[in-house]
Design an enzyme around this catalytic site. Structure first.
Site, short mmCIF file in Angstrom:
data_model
loop_
_atom_site.label_atom_id
_atom_site.label_comp_id
_atom_site.label_asym_id
_atom_site.label_seq_id
_atom_site.Cartn_x
_atom_site.Cartn_y
_atom_site.Cartn_z
N ASP A 10 -0.77 -32.72 29.07
CA ASP A 10 -1.19 -31.51 29.21
C ASP A 10 0.00 -30.64 29.08
O ASP A 10 1.35 -30.97 29.17
CB ASP A 10 -1.88 -31.34 30.40
N ASP A 12 0.51 -26.65 29.99
CA ASP A 12 0.78 -25.59 31.07
C ASP A 12 0.70 -26.52 32.66
O ASP A 12 -0.26 -27.10 32.97
CB ASP A 12 -0.36 -24.61 31.13
N ASP A 187 -2.62 -31.33 34.96
CA ASP A 187 -2.58 -30.71 36.39
C ASP A 187 -3.87 -30.01 36.52
O ASP A 187 -4.08 -29.50 37.86
CB ASP A 187 -1.38 -29.87 36.34
MG LIG Z 1 -2.48 -27.77 32.55
#
Ligand SMILES: [Mg+2]
Length: 236
Positions: A10, A12, A187
């Site tokens: 991922d 961000d 996240d």
């Molecule tokens: Mg993310």
């Protein structure tokens, strides 16, 4: 874990810290170095899985041009560089236009319009969240192909049936990913689909930060960066 891994990462909150506004994220030089190292170690089996548009990912990671499931996999660039798109654009354009009116009224709201989705960010003023949520649900009313993802200070309208898990599976069916063990790192809630896909394929799933997750392991961003660097360096 050996050279037979394939990394799905991922952007961000995983490769970069989340910024007050999405365009303000800072890509540290060691992130590019890490991606270069992993790509070399894994014969190119490294893909970015992100909600961001493909062009934005390329801008941030320049001069690297990596395989990427951009826009949650709706716009997917394979390892050969071919870009795959699988959605109807008209409905999304209408939602974008409706929410643009709201964003114009409230300067603290930031609207991010992409090919396959529309994201309304309210982290500049969290108390606008409920109002934004209502408006977003109103904008997609009656359209069964669209749904809302409630993320961290962001409401994202997406096409039903496109997610990072499907993107991961599509990569795993192709070279140089096929036959490898998928390792997914992310996240946020949108990463859960890819955690599930990685788990199902007998892979490894790593959640960055807090929150309920299907991932098997958990760490923070510095912890992930250090581990991934050690992994990349071990192959050189
Ligand atoms: Mg993310």
């Amino acid at each position: 874990m050996t050279e037979s891994a394939a990394f799905f990462i991922d952007f961000d909150g995983t490769l970069v810290d989340i910024a007050a506004r999405p365009h303000l994220v800072h890509v540290e030089p060691q992130v590019l170095e890490l991606l270069r190292g992993l790509t070399a170690r894994l014969d190119g089996a490294v893909a970015i899985l992100t909600g961001r548009p493909l062009a934005t990912v390329d801008d941030f990671l320049s001069p690297l041009t990596l395989p990427a499931g951009a826009e949650h996999g709706a716009v997917r660039r394979d390892a050969e560089g071919a870009v795959h798109r699988d959605f109807e654009a008209d409905a999304m354009t209408k939602v974008g236009e409706a929410l643009q009116v709201l964003a114009d009224e409230h300067g603290e709201l930031e609207l991010e319009r992409k090919e396959s989705s529309v994201a309304l960010h309210y982290r500049q003023k969290p108390e606008l969240g409920d109002m934004a949520r209502e408006a977003v649900h109103r904008a997609i009313e009656g359209n069964r192909d669209l749904h809302v993802m409630d993320g961290k200070m962001v409401l994202e309208v997406k096409v039903e049936g496109l997610d990072k898990g499907l993107a991961l599976e599509a990569f795993m069916a192709e070279e140089p990913f096929a036959g490898r063990v998928p390792v997914m790192i992310g996240d946020d809630v949108t990463d859960e689909y890819a955690f599930a896909a990685a788990n199902k394929a007998g892979g490894i799933s790593i959640k960055i930060g807090e929150g309920d997750t299907l991932a098997h392991y958990r760490t923070d961003r510095p912890g992930f960066m250090a581990w991934a660097k050690a992994f990349a360096d071990a192959g050189s």
